[in-house]
Design an enzyme around this catalytic site. Structure first.
Site, PDB file in Angstrom:
ATOM      1  N   ASN A   1       0.832  -1.212   0.000  1.00 54.01           N
ATOM      2  CA  ASN A   1       0.000   0.000   0.000  1.00 54.01           C
ATOM      3  C   ASN A   1       0.865   1.261   0.000  1.00 54.01           C
ATOM      4  O   ASN A   1       0.538   2.243  -0.647  1.00 54.01           O
ATOM      5  CB  ASN A   1      -0.966   0.004   1.193  1.00 54.01           C
ATOM      6  CG  ASN A   1      -2.239  -0.762   0.906  1.00 54.01           C
ATOM      7  OD1 ASN A   1      -2.912  -0.519  -0.084  1.00 54.01           O
ATOM      8  ND2 ASN A   1      -2.575  -1.710   1.766  1.00 54.01           N
TER       9      ASN A   1
ATOM     10  N   HIS B   1      -8.821  -0.942   5.480  1.00 54.28           N
ATOM     11  CA  HIS B   1      -9.223  -2.244   6.033  1.00 54.28           C
ATOM     12  C   HIS B   1      -9.723  -3.128   4.893  1.00 54.28           C
ATOM     13  O   HIS B   1     -10.508  -2.675   4.058  1.00 54.28           O
ATOM     14  CB  HIS B   1     -10.328  -2.058   7.087  1.00 54.28           C
ATOM     15  CG  HIS B   1     -10.722  -3.356   7.726  1.00 54.28           C
ATOM     16  ND1 HIS B   1      -9.946  -3.964   8.685  1.00 54.28           N
ATOM     17  CD2 HIS B   1     -11.783  -4.174   7.513  1.00 54.28           C
ATOM     18  CE1 HIS B   1     -10.531  -5.111   9.040  1.00 54.28           C
ATOM     19  NE2 HIS B   1     -11.632  -5.252   8.349  1.00 54.28           N
TER      20      HIS B   1
ATOM     21  N   ALA C   1      -8.828  -2.991  -5.126  1.00 58.56           N
ATOM     22  CA  ALA C   1      -9.428  -2.024  -4.200  1.00 58.56           C
ATOM     23  C   ALA C   1      -8.390  -1.232  -3.400  1.00 58.56           C
ATOM     24  O   ALA C   1      -8.300  -0.019  -3.534  1.00 58.56           O
ATOM     25  CB  ALA C   1     -10.403  -2.726  -3.254  1.00 58.56           C
TER      26      ALA C   1
END
Length: 198
Positions: free
Chosen positions: A14, A110, A180
């Site tokens: 990320n 999350h 996502a």
């Protein structure tokens, strides 16, 4: 410029998505001022070094107790003077005094569609194991502000991802990251940096 500090615990995929988006200009008005890891030797630290971002390790294992760790951790965070703190796979509970000080300035990603499969004990592969065990047809990821609860803060963005019949926790985790997480986190930072999200 929005001064962004990224907190990591592992490989930093990320973090890489954020670095790439800032470099590409899809995240505007943003400077990555630092990376803090709670684990030494993780690949996220190499990613930061390669991108020329200051990085350091503040590990609970290096302190006699939690209060001592929290104090050092807060000092490290404060030293970067961040406008926004991004939890990018950071698996340490954020000290309450930090949540209070940086209210509405901490965001988390999350790997589920909150309120499903979130809260205490739901992290990493455990989230995807639970989703598959429940038999859901759609999962996804959520970016939210961090408050004093676990995964309970206001939701900023969500993206649904299809669950396939032959999915394992690992294949589902990978697809949710690719489809996502790596899109949502940079988008959320850009939305905050450009004033779309207050």
């Amino acid at each position: 410029m929005l001064r962004v500090l990224v907190l990591v615990s592992g490989g930093g995929t990320n973090l890489q998505a954020i670095i790439d988006a800032v470099a590409a200009g899809t995240v505007q008005n943003t400077e990555l001022v630092g990376v803090i890891s709670n684990n030494p030797g993780v690949f996220a630290l190499e990613r930061a070094a390669k991108a020329g971002i200051p990085a350091e390790v503040v590990s609970p294992k290096d302190f006699p107790d939690r209060p001592a760790f929290h104090k050092a951790f807060m000092e490290a965070v404060d030293s970067y003077q961040p406008d926004l703190i991004v939890l990018a796979g950071f698996l340490v509970v954020i000290p309450p005094e930090m949540i209070e000080k940086y209210e509405r300035k901490i965001i988390n990603i999350h790997p589920s569609l909150i309120p499903s499969f979130c809260g205490t004990g739901y992290y990493g592969l455990k989230v995807h194991e639970a989703a598959l065990a429940r038999g859901v047809k759609v999962s996804g990821a959520t970016v939210h502000f961090v408050d004093s609860g676990t995964d309970t803060g206001p939701i900023i963005l969500q993206k649904a991802v299809e669950v396939k019949p032959d999915d394992t926790p690992e294949t589902l985790q990978r697809r949710i990251m690719e489809e996502a997480e790596w899109k949502l986190l940079p988008q959320a930072i850009n939305d905050i940096a450009t004033g779309k999200v207050q």
